[in-house]
Design a protein around this motif. Sequence first.
Motif, PDB file in Angstrom:
ATOM      1  N   ILE A   1      40.354   5.457  41.789  1.00  0.00           N
ATOM      2  CA  ILE A   1      39.267   6.381  41.463  1.00  0.00           C
ATOM      3  C   ILE A   1      38.254   6.391  42.607  1.00  0.00           C
ATOM      4  N   ALA A   2      37.775   7.576  42.951  1.00  0.00           N
ATOM      5  CA  ALA A   2      36.716   7.702  43.951  1.00  0.00           C
ATOM      6  C   ALA A   2      35.597   8.577  43.390  1.00  0.00           C
ATOM      7  N   VAL A   3      34.364   8.168  43.592  1.00  0.00           N
ATOM      8  CA  VAL A   3      33.194   8.922  43.133  1.00  0.00           C
ATOM      9  C   VAL A   3      32.396   9.367  44.355  1.00  0.00           C
ATOM     10  N   ALA A   4      31.936  10.626  44.329  1.00  0.00           N
ATOM     11  CA  ALA A   4      31.124  11.155  45.427  1.00  0.00           C
ATOM     12  C   ALA A   4      29.945  11.929  44.856  1.00  0.00           C
ATOM     13  N   HIS A   5      28.866  11.990  45.621  1.00  0.00           N
ATOM     14  CA  HIS A   5      27.681  12.707  45.135  1.00  0.00           C
ATOM     15  C   HIS A   5      26.925  13.326  46.306  1.00  0.00           C
ATOM     16  N   GLY A   6      26.087  14.297  45.980  1.00  0.00           N
ATOM     17  CA  GLY A   6      25.179  14.892  46.942  1.00  0.00           C
ATOM     18  C   GLY A   6      23.757  14.742  46.455  1.00  0.00           C
ATOM     19  N   ALA A   7      23.023  13.797  47.038  1.00  0.00           N
ATOM     20  CA  ALA A   7      21.631  13.529  46.642  1.00  0.00           C
ATOM     21  C   ALA A   7      21.505  13.283  45.143  1.00  0.00           C
ATOM     22  N   ALA A   8      22.440  12.514  44.587  1.00  0.00           N
ATOM     23  CA  ALA A   8      22.434  12.233  43.144  1.00  0.00           C
ATOM     24  C   ALA A   8      22.997  10.843  42.879  1.00  0.00           C
ATOM     25  N   VAL A   9      22.472   9.851  43.587  1.00  0.00           N
ATOM     26  CA  VAL A   9      23.049   8.513  43.512  1.00  0.00           C
ATOM     27  C   VAL A   9      22.923   7.911  42.115  1.00  0.00           C
ATOM     28  N   GLU A  10      21.818   8.170  41.407  1.00  0.00           N
ATOM     29  CA  GLU A  10      21.657   7.599  40.069  1.00  0.00           C
ATOM     30  C   GLU A  10      22.702   8.174  39.109  1.00  0.00           C
ATOM     31  N   ALA A  11      22.900   9.493  39.154  1.00  0.00           N
ATOM     32  CA  ALA A  11      23.901  10.116  38.291  1.00  0.00           C
ATOM     33  C   ALA A  11      25.299   9.644  38.669  1.00  0.00           C
ATOM     34  N   ALA A  12      25.546   9.481  39.966  1.00  0.00           N
ATOM     35  CA  ALA A  12      26.859   9.015  40.414  1.00  0.00           C
ATOM     36  C   ALA A  12      27.129   7.594  39.913  1.00  0.00           C
ATOM     37  N   ASN A  13      26.107   6.776  39.916  1.00  0.00           N
ATOM     38  CA  ASN A  13      26.273   5.418  39.391  1.00  0.00           C
ATOM     39  C   ASN A  13      26.518   5.435  37.881  1.00  0.00           C
ATOM     40  N   ARG A  14      25.864   6.366  37.166  1.00  0.00           N
ATOM     41  CA  ARG A  14      26.133   6.498  35.732  1.00  0.00           C
ATOM     42  C   ARG A  14      27.588   6.907  35.508  1.00  0.00           C
ATOM     43  N   LEU A  15      28.071   7.850  36.322  1.00  0.00           N
ATOM     44  CA  LEU A  15      29.464   8.281  36.186  1.00  0.00           C
ATOM     45  C   LEU A  15      30.407   7.122  36.498  1.00  0.00           C
ATOM     46  N   LYS A  16      30.105   6.370  37.535  1.00  0.00           N
ATOM     47  CA  LYS A  16      30.920   5.206  37.899  1.00  0.00           C
ATOM     48  C   LYS A  16      31.030   4.231  36.738  1.00  0.00           C
ATOM     49  N   THR A  17      29.906   3.937  36.118  1.00  0.00           N
ATOM     50  CA  THR A  17      29.899   3.004  34.985  1.00  0.00           C
ATOM     51  C   THR A  17      30.712   3.549  33.817  1.00  0.00           C
ATOM     52  N   LYS A  18      30.535   4.822  33.508  1.00  0.00           N
ATOM     53  CA  LYS A  18      31.297   5.442  32.412  1.00  0.00           C
ATOM     54  C   LYS A  18      32.798   5.372  32.686  1.00  0.00           C
ATOM     55  N   LEU A  19      33.194   5.705  33.909  1.00  0.00           N
ATOM     56  CA  LEU A  19      34.613   5.685  34.269  1.00  0.00           C
ATOM     57  C   LEU A  19      35.201   4.287  34.117  1.00  0.00           C
ATOM     58  N   GLU A  20      34.488   3.303  34.631  1.00  0.00           N
ATOM     59  CA  GLU A  20      35.002   1.925  34.582  1.00  0.00           C
ATOM     60  C   GLU A  20      35.077   1.412  33.153  1.00  0.00           C
ATOM     61  N   ASN A  21      34.126   1.807  32.322  1.00  0.00           N
ATOM     62  CA  ASN A  21      34.143   1.363  30.931  1.00  0.00           C
ATOM     63  C   ASN A  21      35.257   2.035  30.129  1.00  0.00           C
ATOM     64  N   VAL A  22      35.426   3.328  30.323  1.00  0.00           N
ATOM     65  CA  VAL A  22      36.410   4.080  29.538  1.00  0.00           C
ATOM     66  C   VAL A  22      37.843   3.784  29.983  1.00  0.00           C
ATOM     67  N   PHE A  23      38.062   3.735  31.300  1.00  0.00           N
ATOM     68  CA  PHE A  23      39.434   3.609  31.798  1.00  0.00           C
ATOM     69  C   PHE A  23      39.797   2.185  32.206  1.00  0.00           C
ATOM     70  N   GLU A  24      38.823   1.277  32.121  1.00  0.00           N
ATOM     71  CA  GLU A  24      39.051  -0.135  32.439  1.00  0.00           C
ATOM     72  C   GLU A  24      39.694  -0.288  33.819  1.00  0.00           C
ATOM     73  N   THR A  25      39.196   0.509  34.756  1.00  0.00           N
ATOM     74  CA  THR A  25      39.665   0.491  36.141  1.00  0.00           C
ATOM     75  C   THR A  25      38.448   0.576  37.053  1.00  0.00           C
ATOM     76  N   LYS A  26      38.376  -0.287  38.047  1.00  0.00           N
ATOM     77  CA  LYS A  26      37.252  -0.281  38.971  1.00  0.00           C
ATOM     78  C   LYS A  26      37.316   0.946  39.879  1.00  0.00           C
ATOM     79  N   VAL A  27      36.162   1.532  40.144  1.00  0.00           N
ATOM     80  CA  VAL A  27      36.087   2.624  41.113  1.00  0.00           C
ATOM     81  C   VAL A  27      36.341   2.044  42.505  1.00  0.00           C
ATOM     82  N   SER A  28      37.307   2.609  43.202  1.00  0.00           N
ATOM     83  CA  SER A  28      37.714   2.076  44.508  1.00  0.00           C
ATOM     84  C   SER A  28      36.770   2.477  45.628  1.00  0.00           C
TER      85      SER A  28
END
Length: 281
Positions: free
Chosen positions: A228-255
């Motif tokens: 999994i890869a997460v990217a953002h444009g001037a939205a680091v807080e939202a990107a971190n929220r998405l990262k946390t949601k992804l890792e919790n739901v799919f039980e896979t670390k964002v690479s």
Amino acid sequence: MANIALVTDSTADLTAEMKKKFEVHVIPLKVNFGKQAYFDGELASEDFYQKLSSVRELPQSSQPSPGDFIALYEKLLNQYEEIISIHLSTALSGTVNAARLAAETLQNKIHVVDSKNISAGIALMVVEAARLIQEDIAIPTILEKLQLVRANIETLFTLNTLEYLQKGGRIGRVSSLLGSLLNIKPVVRVDTDGIYTPVGKARSQNAALDQIIRQIQHLASGRKIKSIAVAHGAAVEAANRLKTKLENVFETKVSYFTHVSSVIGVHTGPGTVGVAVLFEN
């Protein structure tokens, strides 16, 4: 290890660590603010978005020329026998076509791949190509495997506004949402043709992130997530929220966690948050 160079363009949004680890050569696109041109990455992200918000006319992006590709390819062929060159979707840019024109002059030593993707989606394909090269796999097999990789990558993102996509001419099928999105956050998928396609809309950014999670669950179709890869444009807080949601739901670390290039930022604007997921074949 096979003597193969790996090339991509700046819209793959590779981190410095990724470029070094996987030995990737990156050709930059450009952002043009009037007569002033900047190579992608030349402006720090904060400086770029500040500049973007202060101009009346949307800046233009431009792809490398065939001559730019030839110069890079010829330099690399002094060290490598062949080159695999993976680039931004042809539905969004002429970068692949410029690379192919350059490749035609160099005796079949260049293998150009249309990622049919953008940003983190390209990054995941580039990383897989690097791993295949490191495994000393023959180029025909690598190219065949990359077709499977491409078919198993899903890229989704949400925007604060459609203004930049519309003005930049990259709106694709998302145009169907125009006129209905007053303070509504669209959820967009990069489809199998490499075109932006709307898959949802929400009344808040957080709700849009939840929709992205549900879309990934739907698109998985029973497949196991490889990376999994997460990217953002001037939205680091939202990107971190998405990262946390992804890792919790799919039980896979964002690479990989990165910010989008200025060239992508021109067309998506600040507040963009996206994810690319590579599924097992």
